[in-house]
Scaffold this active site. Structure first.
Site, PDB file in Angstrom:
ATOM      1  CE1 TYR A  47      -3.847  -2.454   0.135  1.00  0.00           C
ATOM      2  CE2 TYR A  47      -3.292  -3.037   1.964  1.00  0.00           C
ATOM      3  CZ  TYR A  47      -4.285  -3.098   1.465  1.00  0.00           C
ATOM      4  OH  TYR A  47      -4.905  -3.852   0.726  1.00  0.00           O
ATOM      5  CG  ASP A  76      -2.487 -12.061   5.814  1.00  0.00           C
ATOM      6  OD1 ASP A  76      -2.668 -13.456   4.483  1.00  0.00           O
ATOM      7  OD2 ASP A  76      -3.641 -11.402   6.026  1.00  0.00           O
ATOM      8  CG  HIS A 105       3.241  -6.895  -2.877  1.00  0.00           C
ATOM      9  ND1 HIS A 105       4.064  -7.703  -2.228  1.00  0.00           N
ATOM     10  CD2 HIS A 105       1.595  -6.709  -1.528  1.00  0.00           C
ATOM     11  CE1 HIS A 105       4.103  -6.913  -0.919  1.00  0.00           C
ATOM     12  NE2 HIS A 105       2.313  -6.585  -0.626  1.00  0.00           N
ATOM     13  CE1 TYR A 143      -9.066  -3.076   4.762  1.00  0.00           C
ATOM     14  CE2 TYR A 143      -8.835  -3.714   2.520  1.00  0.00           C
ATOM     15  CZ  TYR A 143      -8.407  -3.500   3.864  1.00  0.00           C
ATOM     16  OH  TYR A 143      -7.398  -3.791   3.986  1.00  0.00           O
ATOM     17  NE  ARG A 144      -4.144  -1.189   4.369  1.00  0.00           N
ATOM     18  CZ  ARG A 144      -3.794  -2.226   5.144  1.00  0.00           C
ATOM     19  NH1 ARG A 144      -4.824  -2.792   5.833  1.00  0.00           N
ATOM     20  NH2 ARG A 144      -2.793  -2.048   6.187  1.00  0.00           N
TER      21      ARG A 144
END
Length: 575
Positions: free
Chosen positions: A108, A170, A421, A502-503
């Site tokens: 993110y 995770d 990623h 949502y993010r």
């Protein structure tokens, strides 16, 4: 390089020249000490690092060039008063600051600032105390640098791990505060981390310190001679979220309105028993049936925790890199994915969950769960002891689902060489129709961009987070461009179907904020009004989640939605 050897940054904060930046640094040295100020100079090597040792100046999974979202300097305050002084200093010099807790917001944006040249504020290096763990109230009070690993270690050291369980995501290396305020999730019955927070201590953009909820009521036994940040809190601060009057906590999640320096988090009392399990489903088109079975069981709390439904390639990537399965380039074929599933004794979809409570309770719940899911032809149920392969996701989840942090699942990032990623995270209702359509849309776009679809559905109380893992080689420019085209196109596709994220990553914040545009962007107007009232100088995380202060000319800062790469013969028209 010493901290003071080169004070010329790679990127100056907007509106500052070198002389003014030098004056700012000198004052920051006085506050934090020279050892706690790092300038990101033109000669500073922008090392990506790794999850447990991330870079602090840029995004380690950069989809733009490494020096695009880059800080001018990173400061390491040692306590709450130093953070307050730095905020006031930023106002005096009108320097944008970008606070972060640990820097492991991987996928993110990490620690990178939205505005290049911002000054990073690393809250986690020194401010890392577990202030309290309360057995009777089942809560902890922590600082930003407390990670899931460190709180778990504290519970083990004090013997409280047998009585109180964490909920962990995770990967266990992230900040408990950082994850909660970004509305991250875990997998036990306490999996909604923001829902499970209770009471915050926050530094506002003017440097003022506030405590939310019951924390605003002083502890009658506290000495007024103590500075505010050291005053013992009200005894109900971590027990009741709301206090009296307007409930303000929400405006400090995913926001640029304050810096959270203390937070309470509820812990799960030991439920008296626990059993993790996995159910595999052999066909790709089993997806809608599975999701329609999940919905009533989740609403009825037969599925007590936050279950996940993972695509075969997510589990395959944890097991081994793509090169171990094929030498072919491009997205894998249906036949190849079936072959991999058979090789690993997994399904095309794999469901992970757990039951909690004394054995009679667990047995009843497992019976209902088996009857529901095993009605799908070819499905199989496994317990952790049934899985003997190295890097078993179920054996890892057997830890995660009882609050034991790990980083084992990070192996999926190595699906390709130099793996980086992006997370694409749309929300939908828990329905087979929505899940199937969302899967079809996202998988088709991944194929167009030349990537394998790697994803999971994470099921909340009444909705699903669909986490699409866009894995690419960060050293190949073409792959970075394709990843950017893919995620921007998916935002448009999903908005056209009524699904919002949502993010998101820094690069997508403006685009996604613009999809939440009901009634002529009424929500953004509200957010900007609050931002400008609390932060008139616009110093705190400008641009975070698309909220720009009035001191910035928004049109010059918003990133465009078009990308230089597009699949041949295919426009980016939404589905």
């Amino acid at each position: 390089m010493s901290n003071t050897a080169n004070t010329t940054p790679r990127q100056l904060p907007p509106g500052l020249d070198q002389a003014k930046f030098q004056s700012f640094l000198s004052r920051a040295w006085d506050i934090c000490g020279t050892e706690n100020v790092d300038v990101i100079s033109p000669t500073t090597e922008l090392k990506d690092g790794h999850y447990m040792d991330p870079c602090k100046a840029h995004d380690m999974h950069a989809v733009y060039e490494r020096d695009y979202f880059v800080a001018s300097a990173v400061l390491f305050p040692r306590n709450v008063p130093e953070v307050q002084q730095l905020v006031r200093l930023a106002n005096e010099f009108v320097v944008p600051i970008w606070p972060f807790s640990i820097g492991r917001n991987t996928g993110y944006g990490g620690t990178a600032p939205r505005v290049p040249g911002s000054v990073g504020i690393d809250l986690g290096k020194h401010m890392n105390k577990v202030i309290e763990v309360n057995e009777e109230g089942a809560f902890a009070l922590v600082e930003p640098g407390v990670t899931y690993f460190s709180l778990y270690e504290h519970l083990v050291k004090t013997g409280l791990d047998q009585k109180l369980w964490l909920d962990v995501p995770d990967l266990g290396g992230g900040s408990i505060i950082g994850n909660a305020v970004e509305r991250g999730v875990g997998y036990t019955p306490y999996g909604d981390h923001w829902m499970m927070h209770c009471g915050m201590e926050i530094i506002l953009p003017n440097g003022e310190l506030v405590r939310t909820g019951m924390g605003a009521l002083p502890n009658p036994d506290s000495s007024p001679d103590l500075p505010p940040h050291e005053q013992p809190p009200n005894k109900c601060w971590q027990l009741f979220n709301y206090g009296f009057g307007p409930y303000n906590d929400g405006i400090f999640s995913q926001s640029n309105l304050g810096i959270v320096v203390k937070m309470g988090i509820w812990l799960m009392p030991n439920p008296g028993g626990y059993q993790a399990y996995m159910i595999t489903f052999p066909r790709d088109d089993d997806l809608p049936k599975i999701v329609d079975i999940i919905r009533p069981l989740r609403l009825q709390m037969v599925l007590q925790n936050v279950p996940t439904l993972r695509n075969i390639l997510l589990d395959a990537a944890v097991s081994a890199p793509k090169s171990s399965y094929t030498s072919e380039a491009g997205p894998l074929s249906e036949a190849k994915m079936d072959e991999i599933a058979a090789q690993l004794d997994l399904g095309r979809w794999n469901f992970y969950g757990a039951v909690y409570g004394p054995e009679p309770v667990r047995n009843v719940l497992l019976t209902v769960i088996k009857e529901a899911f095993l009605s799908i032809p070819g499905s199989k149920l496994f317990l952790p002891e049934d899985r003997k392969e190295p890097h078993s996701v179920l054996r890892t989840r057997a830890k995660t689902l009882q609050g034991i942090p790990t980083i084992d699942e990070l192996r999926w990032v190595n699906w390709v060489p130099n793996g980086a990623h992006l997370f694409f995270s749309p929300i939908s209702k828990i329905s087979g129709k929505d899940a199937n359509l969302q899967y079809e849309v996202t998988r088709r776009r991944c194929t167009e961009a030349g990537f394998d679809f790697i994803g999971t559905f994470t099921v909340g109380m009444r909705e699903m987070h669909h986490i699409v893992c866009i894995v690419f080689n960060r050293e190949i420019e073409d792959e970075r461009l394709r990843a950017r085209w893919l995620i921007r196109t998916l935002v448009k596709d999903c908005a056209a179907n009524g699904w919002g994220e949502y993010r998101t990553h820094l690069a997508l914040m403006d685009q996604i904020a613009n999809t939440y545009n009901f009634n002529d962007n009424a929500l953004m107007k509200l957010n900007e009004t609050v931002k400008n009232a609390l932060d008139p100088n616009g110093i705190l995380a400008p641009g975070k989640n698309g909220v720009w202060p009035q001191s910035y000319e928004k049109s010059k800062w918003v990133l465009g939605e078009s990308e230089p790469w597009e699949p041949a013969g295919v426009g980016s028209k939404s589905s």
